[in-house]
Motif scaffolding. Structure first.
Motif, PDB file in Angstrom:
ATOM      1  N   VAL A   1       0.866  -1.187   0.000  1.00 37.25           N
ATOM      2  CA  VAL A   1       0.000   0.000   0.000  1.00 37.25           C
ATOM      3  C   VAL A   1       0.903   1.238   0.000  1.00 37.25           C
ATOM      4  N   LEU A   2       1.186   1.725  -1.203  1.00 37.05           N
ATOM      5  CA  LEU A   2       2.087   2.862  -1.356  1.00 37.05           C
ATOM      6  C   LEU A   2       1.527   3.846  -2.365  1.00 37.05           C
ATOM      7  N   ARG A   3       1.893   5.092  -2.205  1.00 37.00           N
ATOM      8  CA  ARG A   3       1.607   6.095  -3.223  1.00 37.00           C
ATOM      9  C   ARG A   3       2.901   6.445  -3.941  1.00 37.00           C
ATOM     10  N   ILE A   4       2.909   6.231  -5.234  1.00 38.19           N
ATOM     11  CA  ILE A   4       4.072   6.542  -6.067  1.00 38.19           C
ATOM     12  C   ILE A   4       3.614   7.528  -7.130  1.00 38.19           C
ATOM     13  N   GLU A   5       4.278   8.678  -7.212  1.00 38.80           N
ATOM     14  CA  GLU A   5       3.868   9.708  -8.154  1.00 38.80           C
ATOM     15  C   GLU A   5       5.083  10.326  -8.829  1.00 38.80           C
ATOM     16  N   THR A   6       4.841  10.903 -10.003  1.00 41.79           N
ATOM     17  CA  THR A   6       5.888  11.639 -10.713  1.00 41.79           C
ATOM     18  C   THR A   6       5.589  13.130 -10.631  1.00 41.79           C
ATOM     19  N   ARG A   7       6.662  13.907 -10.756  1.00 42.56           N
ATOM     20  CA  ARG A   7       6.529  15.364 -10.791  1.00 42.56           C
ATOM     21  C   ARG A   7       7.532  15.882 -11.826  1.00 42.56           C
ATOM     22  N   THR A   8       7.014  16.292 -12.971  1.00 44.43           N
ATOM     23  CA  THR A   8       7.853  16.844 -14.036  1.00 44.43           C
ATOM     24  C   THR A   8       7.208  18.135 -14.527  1.00 44.43           C
ATOM     25  N   GLY A   9       7.804  18.722 -15.540  1.00 45.76           N
ATOM     26  CA  GLY A   9       7.224  19.914 -16.125  1.00 45.76           C
ATOM     27  C   GLY A   9       5.876  19.664 -16.749  1.00 45.76           C
ATOM     28  N   ASP A  10       5.534  18.389 -17.036  1.00 44.15           N
ATOM     29  CA  ASP A  10       4.249  18.049 -17.642  1.00 44.15           C
ATOM     30  C   ASP A  10       3.164  17.756 -16.608  1.00 44.15           C
ATOM     31  N   THR A  11       3.515  17.726 -15.314  1.00 47.09           N
ATOM     32  CA  THR A  11       2.536  17.430 -14.274  1.00 47.09           C
ATOM     33  C   THR A  11       1.587  18.610 -14.108  1.00 47.09           C
ATOM     34  N   PRO A  12       0.269  18.374 -14.083  1.00 48.06           N
ATOM     35  CA  PRO A  12      -0.681  19.481 -13.915  1.00 48.06           C
ATOM     36  C   PRO A  12      -0.423  20.281 -12.645  1.00 48.06           C
TER      37      PRO A  12
END
Length: 854
Positions: free
Chosen positions: A120-131
């Protein structure tokens, strides 16, 4: 603890569900994966050096996944003797990648084992394309694992809520560390990493890389240089030896050029016979040309795509998705696909042209077959005869397991200025404390206190010559001695301009159905609404007139008009379309491969390993002139028409040769030989004069020793730099990175022309009134290490002192033909002029008496 004990300890730390997950795939945890797990349990940072397909990414995340999976069952408690710490809320692990696409791909691949093990994990990306909404939510409610880029990290630590976001941070994973650490992006990342250590003192780091020459040096990047023990270095066992060869073409090898058109049919045949082939080239121009040429002969309609950094991001993503799904037979690409994304069923890598570096070649080879126990297959396709020698040197380097990464760089001052401003955006700072933090990073470990004070002073006032202008005052000192932002709006400007990538001014290329209006004097709309194909450099478009055709995005396009920052084009047919050239697209020839080429040429006993026509070419050089020896500089002079030519063979790469050519022509001018110009390639340079340079050199007026004396790097270099546009271009990039000139403001963006005018004016002011300004120092350092390659040129001039050999010829020599064919060419790499080739070859064959057998 020995490596074997480390691995055993790691295995005892692996929970049952992890062991079951590995077993369910018929796998066992690899030794280096267990090593990282054991080191994490000891609270140690580590650098993992492992070949492609060895599971580096999983190794880097494995300690995090185990820690976030919860306490181990009693049966799994081993001799390490302590259970993992209880899970805390907040951000646990930060993953940093050099590419947005790589971060997204890793997130996708990481989710698979997480879901399959029921974690049970939250994995997210954060780039220039992230809203924007998602980026805002991540700061207030961070995931367990966040995957991002150096630029996004700089933005995050420049926020007042950085202590909240990173206070819980336990681990940072830096992927493709060699690609991050050896550039200005690495400087910015290293400073950001030191700020993370200040916010989360118990932090540990993991570096991942496949190609590292000096692991201990690159490992210094991972921890503050404050006396703590260095990171552990884990060397994974090598997998199956790569199957790398060179195409022994049945066609006639060109003397010059970079398109490899002679091998086009053979390249197409290889694509046809394999599942998926990556066709690497060194520049975007070459990619466009080769892709177009392949489609012209693609009678079977093979699905072949194009991928490079100037194409629209949506188009690149379509290509990447098609590759991952196995729908493409071939992709012509540049370094945009060098790094470690798993591109599906790639079973062959073609490297068209010389690789320029052993480490780069190893990186590309690794894109074929992401399985450690099966050999990756790659074929080198040299485009000309000199490149055959370079490819042979590269094959020997791969066989020897050699790497040729440059050493850790000295941190750039313009990047430091950006970081100082970013620190103020997060909140007030004490200068002494920030200096201690900055000098903890490997690139800035040698920074002196006075230079740091100059950088802070620059951010505060712009420097002595600019201090009367309020717009350059970004920070001010309060009564308590702390530095803080001069105005809140500066934080918004910083966020819009963060980063170290300063590309040439780019224009969007928009495809329209028809457009008849002329480009010049145009005022009305052009059938707007066509799709964007990508971006192209402004300086190239300035060379076109309405109706000109050029190759872009794999199509032949007709230039219709330039409207604001968009180029309107339509599809066209043309026999000889122009090919865009891109600044920064050329790789430098590595010192390691240059030495290999020199050694090979100087040793005729090794020529039997070369294709027959190349060995004959070298033999012809020996008959007509002389073979350059390994530690000598061969200089040839000969007449041609009403000019006299001097050709030298340093084999030190295009950048060093261009600098040498610029300085050499100054000396020829002083000698009264009236030089008209020079050209350079990776292997040699040629200068031409109206005066008889051969007779003058033979008479010792001037002597070759004087022409090539190392003192040219003193006053001659300084005088040339003062006159050249190169320093203005270099200063422009430094000024943008340091925040002196902002590319973007809220609600508007400067054009390339506006940035150029602004920085040129500032450059002239600083040169006159503050020649020791910190940005002038930064620009000179950039020019010396990058554009001019001064250190390498200096080493070469020292090496050949007293070892210069002159051959006065009555006509061109075989080795001189390639560089002579560069004369008068546009900076577009195509085939050499047939007429010059035919003439040169006929003269050589006649003299050698070899006739048609050569």
């Amino acid at each position: 603890m020995s490596a074997r004990q480390q691995s055993r300890a790691g295995e005892t730390l692996l929970p049952e569900r992890f062991l079951a997950w590995f077993a369910g795939r018929g796998w066992r945890p690899r030794a280096h994966q267990l090593d990282l797990l054991a080191l994490a349990a000891e609270g140690r940072s580590a650098l993992l050096v492992a070949p492609t397909g060895a599971g580096k990414t999983l190794a880097g995340f494995l300690p995090t996944l185990v820690e976030l999976a919860g306490p181990r069952p009693k049966s799994m408690e081993g001799p390490v003797g302590r259970a993992p710490p209880p899970r805390r809320s907040g951000l646990h692990t930060l993953y940093i990648s050099p590419l947005k696409a790589l971060a997204v791909d890793v997130a996708r691949n990481l989710l698979k084992p997480v879901e399959e093990m029921g974690l049970v994990l939250r994995i997210e990306t954060r780039t220039g394309d992230t809203p924007a909404a998602k980026r805002q939510r991540q700061r207030s409610d961070p995931p367990d694992i966040l995957l991002t880029t150096p630029e996004q990290l700089a933005l995050l630590i420049a926020s007042p809520d950085a202590p909240f976001l990173f206070g819980s941070l336990k681990r940072v994973v830096l992927d493709e560390l060699h690609a991050l650490a050896l550039s200005k992006r690495g400087d910015l990342l290293s400073l950001g990493l030191m700020r993370l250590f200040a916010l989360a003192p118990g932090l540990t780091t993991v570096g991942l890389s496949a190609t590292v020459k000096e692991p201990a040096d690159i490992a210094r990047f991972l921890l503050p240089q404050d006396g703590r023990p260095p990171p552990a270095v884990v060397m994974a066992e090598g997998g199956a030896r790569a199957d790398v060869s060179m195409l022994d073409t049945a066609e006639r090898l060109p003397w010059a050029g970079h398109s490899a058109r002679h091998a086009l049919a053979e390249i197409y045949d290889l694509i046809e016979r394999h599942r998926t082939t990556l066709v690497f080239v060194n520049t975007r121009s070459q990619a466009e040309m080769l892709f177009q040429a392949l489609w012209e002969i693609n009678e079977q309609g093979l699905p072949i795509a194009l991928h490079h950094g100037s194409l629209d991001v949506a188009q690149r993503r379509k290509v990447e998705d098609a590759m991952a799904a196995g729908r493409l037979k071939g992709v012509v690409c540049t370094s945009s696909l060098d790094l470690g994304i798993d591109w599906g069923d790639v079973d062959l890598v073609l490297n068209v042209g010389a690789p320029k570096g052993a480490s780069r070649l190893n990186q590309r080879i690794g894109r074929a077959n992401h399985r450690l126990d099966e050999a990756s297959r790659a074929i080198l396709v040299p485009a000309n005869r000199f490149e055959v020698l370079e490819c042979r040197a590269a094959l020997e380097a791969v066989a020897a397991g050699a790497q040729d990464n440059p050493p850790i760089r000295t941190g750039a001052l313009d990047v430091l200025a950006q970081h100082v401003l970013g620190t103020a955006c997060a909140g007030p700072f004490a200068e002494e404390a920030l200096f201690a933090e900055v000098t903890g990073s490997a690139p800035y470990a040698g920074l002196d206190r006075q230079t740091f004070a100059q950088v802070v002073g620059f951010v505060a006032t712009g420097g002595y010559a600019l201090r009367t202008y309020d717009r350059y005052a970004k920070i001010r000192q309060d009564k308590a001695g702390l530095w803080r932002l001069a105005h809140p709006k500066i934080a918004a400007q910083y966020r819009m301009n963060v980063g170290t990538i300063v590309e040439s001014p780019m224009l969007k290329v928009r495809l329209v159905r028809s457009a008849r209006q002329p480009a010049h004097g145009y005022s009305g709309p052009i059938a707007r609404g066509g799709r964007v194909l990508g971006e192209i450099e402004e300086f190239f478009i300035e060379t076109l007139v309405s109706g000109d055709t050029f190759v872009f995005s794999g199509e032949i396009l007709r230039y219709e008009a330039l409207v604001e920052n968009e180029v309107y084009v339509s599809r066209a047919q043309a026999r000889e379309p122009k090919v865009p050239s891109y600044n920064g697209g050329k790789f430098p020839l590595s010192t390691y491969l240059a030495e290999g080429v020199r050694r090979m040429i100087a040793d005729p006993a090794t020529w039997n390993r070369l294709p027959g026509q190349v060995a004959e070419w070298l033999e012809l050089q020996r008959l007509v002139s002389q073979i350059p020896q390994r530690d000598e500089l061969l200089v040839e002079t000969f007449p041609r028409g009403d000019r006299s030519y001097l050709v030298a063979y340093p084999f030190e790469g295009r950048l060093a040769h261009q600098t040498l050519g610029m300085l050499l022509t100054r000396r020829l001018e002083r000698a009264g030989l009236r030089p008209m110009g020079f050209v350079a390639n990776d292997y040699s340079l040629s200068a031409w004069c109206l005066g008889d340079v051969g007779r003058a050199v033979t008479a010792g007026r001037p002597s070759l020793a004087a022409l090539f004396d190392a003192d040219m790097l003193g006053d001659d270099l300084e005088a040339w730099l003062d006159e050249s546009q190169l320093m203005k271009r270099t200063f422009r990039a430094c000024a943008v990175i340091a925040g002196l000139i902002e590319r973007r403001h809220p609600g508007k963006e400067k054009t390339g022309r506006q940035v150029t005018v602004s920085t040129d004016l500032v450059y002239d002011v600083l040169r006159r009134h503050e020649p020791d300004h910190i940005l002038l120092k930064a620009a000179r350092a950039d020019a010396a290490t990058g554009l001019l390659d001064i250190a390498r040129l200096s080493d070469m001039l020292t090496r050949i002192r007293g070892r210069i050999v002159h051959r006065a010829l009555d006509r061109i020599s075989p080795l001189a033909v390639p560089v002579m064919l560069e004369i008068g060419r546009e900076p577009v790499h195509g085939e050499a002029a047939d007429a010059i080739l035919a003439e040169a070859e006929a003269m050589l064959l006649a003299e050698a008496g070899l006739g048609d057998d050569a």
